[in-house]
Design an enzyme around this catalytic site. Structure first.
Site, mmCIF file in Angstrom:
data_model
loop_
_atom_site.group_PDB
_atom_site.id
_atom_site.type_symbol
_atom_site.label_atom_id
_atom_site.label_comp_id
_atom_site.label_asym_id
_atom_site.label_seq_id
_atom_site.Cartn_x
_atom_site.Cartn_y
_atom_site.Cartn_z
ATOM 1 N N ARG A 52 0.856 -1.177 0.000
ATOM 2 C CA ARG A 52 0.000 0.000 0.000
ATOM 3 C C ARG A 52 0.891 1.226 0.000
ATOM 4 O O ARG A 52 1.825 1.309 0.790
ATOM 5 C CB ARG A 52 -0.933 0.038 1.210
ATOM 6 C CG ARG A 52 -2.102 1.012 1.042
ATOM 7 C CD ARG A 52 -3.061 0.946 2.213
ATOM 8 N NE ARG A 52 -3.755 -0.331 2.313
ATOM 9 C CZ ARG A 52 -4.669 -0.602 3.245
ATOM 10 N NH1 ARG A 52 -4.959 0.305 4.163
ATOM 11 N NH2 ARG A 52 -5.268 -1.767 3.262
ATOM 12 N N SER A 148 -8.249 0.639 0.206
ATOM 13 C CA SER A 148 -9.264 0.727 1.259
ATOM 14 C C SER A 148 -9.618 2.180 1.540
ATOM 15 O O SER A 148 -10.134 2.876 0.682
ATOM 16 C CB SER A 148 -8.774 0.007 2.516
ATOM 17 O OG SER A 148 -9.795 -0.083 3.480
ATOM 18 N N HIS A 149 -9.323 2.661 2.752
ATOM 19 C CA HIS A 149 -9.721 4.010 3.156
ATOM 20 C C HIS A 149 -8.562 5.002 3.085
ATOM 21 O O HIS A 149 -8.669 6.105 3.603
ATOM 22 C CB HIS A 149 -10.261 3.962 4.585
ATOM 23 C CG HIS A 149 -9.269 3.397 5.566
ATOM 24 N ND1 HIS A 149 -9.007 2.055 5.629
ATOM 25 C CD2 HIS A 149 -8.485 3.984 6.481
ATOM 26 C CE1 HIS A 149 -8.093 1.839 6.566
ATOM 27 N NE2 HIS A 149 -7.756 2.986 7.098
ATOM 28 N N ASP A 299 -15.444 -2.647 2.835
ATOM 29 C CA ASP A 299 -15.197 -3.733 3.777
ATOM 30 C C ASP A 299 -15.336 -3.270 5.229
ATOM 31 O O ASP A 299 -15.270 -4.090 6.148
ATOM 32 C CB ASP A 299 -13.836 -4.395 3.541
ATOM 33 C CG ASP A 299 -12.652 -3.476 3.769
ATOM 34 O OD1 ASP A 299 -12.858 -2.258 3.968
ATOM 35 O OD2 ASP A 299 -11.509 -3.975 3.759
ATOM 36 N N ARG A 300 -15.548 -1.964 5.448
ATOM 37 C CA ARG A 300 -15.796 -1.447 6.789
ATOM 38 C C ARG A 300 -17.193 -0.826 6.860
ATOM 39 O O ARG A 300 -17.756 -0.421 5.849
ATOM 40 C CB ARG A 300 -14.744 -0.403 7.179
ATOM 41 C CG ARG A 300 -13.384 -0.994 7.533
ATOM 42 C CD ARG A 300 -12.411 0.123 7.900
ATOM 43 N NE ARG A 300 -11.200 -0.394 8.519
ATOM 44 C CZ ARG A 300 -10.138 -0.793 7.848
ATOM 45 N NH1 ARG A 300 -10.132 -0.739 6.530
ATOM 46 N NH2 ARG A 300 -9.071 -1.237 8.484
ATOM 47 N N THR A 370 -3.860 -7.478 15.978
ATOM 48 C CA THR A 370 -4.673 -6.541 15.218
ATOM 49 C C THR A 370 -4.656 -6.880 13.729
ATOM 50 O O THR A 370 -3.615 -7.193 13.167
ATOM 51 C CB THR A 370 -4.147 -5.112 15.423
ATOM 52 O OG1 THR A 370 -4.100 -4.834 16.814
ATOM 53 C CG2 THR A 370 -5.027 -4.106 14.729
ATOM 54 N N GLU A 394 -12.749 -6.038 14.786
ATOM 55 C CA GLU A 394 -11.694 -5.178 15.307
ATOM 56 C C GLU A 394 -12.271 -3.789 15.492
ATOM 57 O O GLU A 394 -13.214 -3.394 14.792
ATOM 58 C CB GLU A 394 -10.483 -5.144 14.379
ATOM 59 C CG GLU A 394 -10.754 -4.587 12.989
ATOM 60 C CD GLU A 394 -9.519 -4.588 12.103
ATOM 61 O OE1 GLU A 394 -8.459 -5.013 12.581
ATOM 62 O OE2 GLU A 394 -9.620 -4.151 10.943
ATOM 63 N N GLU A 395 -11.708 -3.043 16.435
ATOM 64 C CA GLU A 395 -12.290 -1.755 16.805
ATOM 65 C C GLU A 395 -12.293 -0.750 15.661
ATOM 66 O O GLU A 395 -13.055 0.209 15.683
ATOM 67 C CB GLU A 395 -11.568 -1.172 18.027
ATOM 68 C CG GLU A 395 -10.054 -1.114 17.936
ATOM 69 C CD GLU A 395 -9.546 0.026 17.100
ATOM 70 O OE1 GLU A 395 -10.153 1.123 17.163
ATOM 71 O OE2 GLU A 395 -8.544 -0.155 16.394
ATOM 72 N N ALA A 396 -11.454 -0.964 14.643
ATOM 73 C CA ALA A 396 -11.386 -0.051 13.504
ATOM 74 C C ALA A 396 -12.528 -0.340 12.522
ATOM 75 O O ALA A 396 -12.314 -0.473 11.323
ATOM 76 C CB ALA A 396 -10.035 -0.163 12.813
#
Length: 595
Positions: A52, A148-149, A299-300, A370, A394-396
């Site tokens: 990435r 992703s983000h 995906d989130r 994580t 996961e918290e994210a």
């Protein structure tokens, strides 16, 4: 060490992309050695997240040449480590970012040239469709081109193994080594030619529609159909990403009435420029009860609820995780199956709410490092052991619901949330009220996560070295077999356990003596978890994890308090952050910045 001129020559001789070749040539002509050093000296690192980075010319960036070299190395590694790899094939998909389609085709071309079958998804797909397709086709591996983000100037190369989960060690280091052995491009035809011809190759299979049909059939099989009049209004936004089409079809699949959801029009269509990235203004969104959002590659998942006074509550990742865990537990109980046959998984920096639920209810809870590369692999192993794993997170804001996909999925999480709040609404409740019910049963949990910015790796190492050499307090020292001595108190709370998952310092005070060896794998970066306080004695217990970021110049901390006195928990968390900042991190001395 290679000379800068030789690095420039190496790049220009290998790269067939006219634009990026000109970038390096222009820097050379301008004698911009500093920028050339940044671009060419250090190669972009392949790890468990694949690749990435910024889309520019150079060995340290994302570009055509890096995609070709990476794909060649991956192709060689898969050939040597997966049975019947060429016959089983690989799955390749891409999102809407700049270069994503081209790089998906370049990747496909590398595998096709080596005799692989390739399941190349046509058009934009959301990331979870790649691991889903690996499951369905029994493919040998998969690649998703997405960042992703990340910011719009970035792109990425995410790799999945034959088990349809993101790669972990030792595959990451094995692939990285194979890439270094595959740096000379092998194409016999110009790159532009192979990109244009990929779609008509006899071994390039188009199963996109079939896979989406199967994906939505899977969703339909696990989500309860909704009533025709649910009495709730949702607003959804894909944040200029690829999520709107699959989310809309998912809504249709579960029977959500069209009048019950609206799309933020400014963010509905995929746009690699991401022209409006702020969260939509709730007051302008059709008087919605809930706002639902997916990140660019879908995906989130994130959500917000309108309160009775018209204000909004945006749920944290841990709050959503607690709601989804409660949903999974409730559905499993209704099935009549024994709870000891169920397991849930969460990352070690996520809330301990599920741990408390498991202790009270009798199901198995497992924590892991994580990232969904770990969550997915742990879940897959638990399934192999005969357990059902209906939820992991996961918290994210990454959630894995009961579709069987061992990766985070913003689309299935969206419809699972809709199912949950529809059911709650039918009995006169809401997501916020349900969260309060969970707190009443399992205890109140409050998180306070943030980070310190530090651009000097040497300083970061010094900070963590100090945490491992605190003056031991007689009778209270946390001293590892390797000689490290950790803090025994924070904010007046006695430390009750220490776990250091850093390579070279592995220590878990709760593990059997004399080795105190952690169950979790060690991390290449610094990562230490402290538990302190007692609910019985102090009215609050805290968990504090401090770790370095693999991609950013940050020292991140994940802090959670649990207990019954919410006001005291809030005060304690503030005190812990203050001592962490001033005492443990010595932020002022080291020039650390905070957001």
């Amino acid at each position: 060490m290679a000379s800068l001129d030789s690095l420039v020559e190496d790049w220009i001789s290998k790269d067939q992309n006219e634009a990026t070749r000109k970038e390096i040539q222009a820097l050379k002509d301008a004698n911009n050695s500093d920028e050339l050093e940044k671009r060419l000296r250090k190669r972009i690192e392949f790890g468990t997240a694949g690749l990435r980075g910024r889309m520019e010319a150079g060995f340290s960036r994302m570009n055509d040449l890096i995609i070709v070299q990476t794909s060649q190395g991956l192709c060689d590694y898969v050939s040597g480590h997966v049975d019947r790899a060429k016959e089983r094939g690989v799955v390749i998909g891409h999102d809407h970012r700049h270069n994503s389609e081209r790089w998906a085709k370049l990747t496909a071309a590398v595998f096709l040239e080596q005799g692989f079958k390739v399941y190349l998804h046509r058009g934009l797909v959301h990331t979870p469709l790649v691991p889903f397709t690996i499951q369905e086709t029994k493919a040998a591996a998969g690649v998703m081109i997405t960042a992703s983000h990340n910011p719009k100037q970035d792109n990425g190369y995410k790799v999945y193994w034959e088990n349809a989960v993101q790669i972990i060690s030792p595959h990451d280091t094995g692939i990285a080594s194979a890439i270094l052995d595959s740096l000379e491009p092998r194409f016999t035809s110009p790159w532009n030619t192979v990109v244009e011809s990929v779609g008509t190759h006899t071994q390039a299979m188009d199963v996109t529609q079939a896979m989406y049909d199967a994906y939505f059939a899977r969703i339909k099989s696990v989500i309860t159909p909704l009533p025709s009049d649910i009495g709730i209004t949702f607003v959804t936004t894909p944040m200029h990403g690829v999520g709107q089409k699959p989310v809309t079809r998912a809504f249709q699949t579960i029977g959500l009435p069209p009048a019950s959801f609206h799309v933020v029009p400014e963010q509905e269509q995929p746009d690699p420029e991401f022209p409006t990235v702020s969260f939509p203004n709730p007051e302008e969104q059709e008087n919605a009860d809930y706002i639902l959002a997916q990140d660019p590659d879908a995906d989130r998942f994130a959500a917000a609820q309108r309160r009775n006074d018209g204000s909004w509550h945006q749920f944290s990742g841990d709050q959503l995780g607690s709601l989804f865990a409660g949903r999974a537990l409730s559905k499993y109980k209704r099935s009549g199956k024994a709870l000891n046959q169920m397991a849930m998984v969460a990352s070690t920096v996520s809330s301990k709410m599920i741990e408390a639920m498991a202790q009270k209810e009798g199901f198995k809870f497992v924590e892991c490092l994580t990232g969904f590369k770990y969550i997915g692999n742990v879940a897959a192993r638990l399934v192999q052991d005969g357990l059902e794993v209906p939820f992991g997170y996961e918290e994210a804001i990454g959630f894995m619901v009961e579709t069987g996909i061992r990766d985070k999925d913003g689309v299935s999480a969206t419809v699972a949330f809709v199912e949950l709040v529809t059911e709650l609404h039918a009995r006169g409740s809401t997501a916020l009220q349900n969260l309060e019910e969970l707190y009443e049963r399992y205890g109140f949990f409050e998180t306070k996560n943030s980070y310190f910015i530090c651009n000097d790796p040497v300083t970061i190492d010094k900070i963590f070295a100090r945490l491992r050499s605190y003056e031991p307090i007689i009778g209270e020292a946390w001293t590892s077999p390797l000689g490290a001595s950790y803090p025994a108190k924070i904010a007046g709370l006695k430390v009750t356990s220490v776990r250091d998952l850093t390579s070279g310092f592995g220590y878990d005070s709760a593990a059997p003596a004399p080795a105190y060896q952690p169950d979790l794998p060690l991390s290449g970066g610094h990562m230490i978890t402290f538990r302190a306080g007692s609910i019985e004695k102090d009215g609050v217990a805290i968990t504090l994890t401090i770790r370095t970021s693999g991609t950013e110049p940050k020292i991140k901390y994940y802090l959670e308090g649990q207990g019954t006195d919410r006001k005291r928990i809030g005060t304690i968390l503030q005190n812990v952050v203050a001592e962490l900042r001033e005492g443990w991190m010595e932020a002022k001395r080291h020039g650390l910045q905070e957001p």
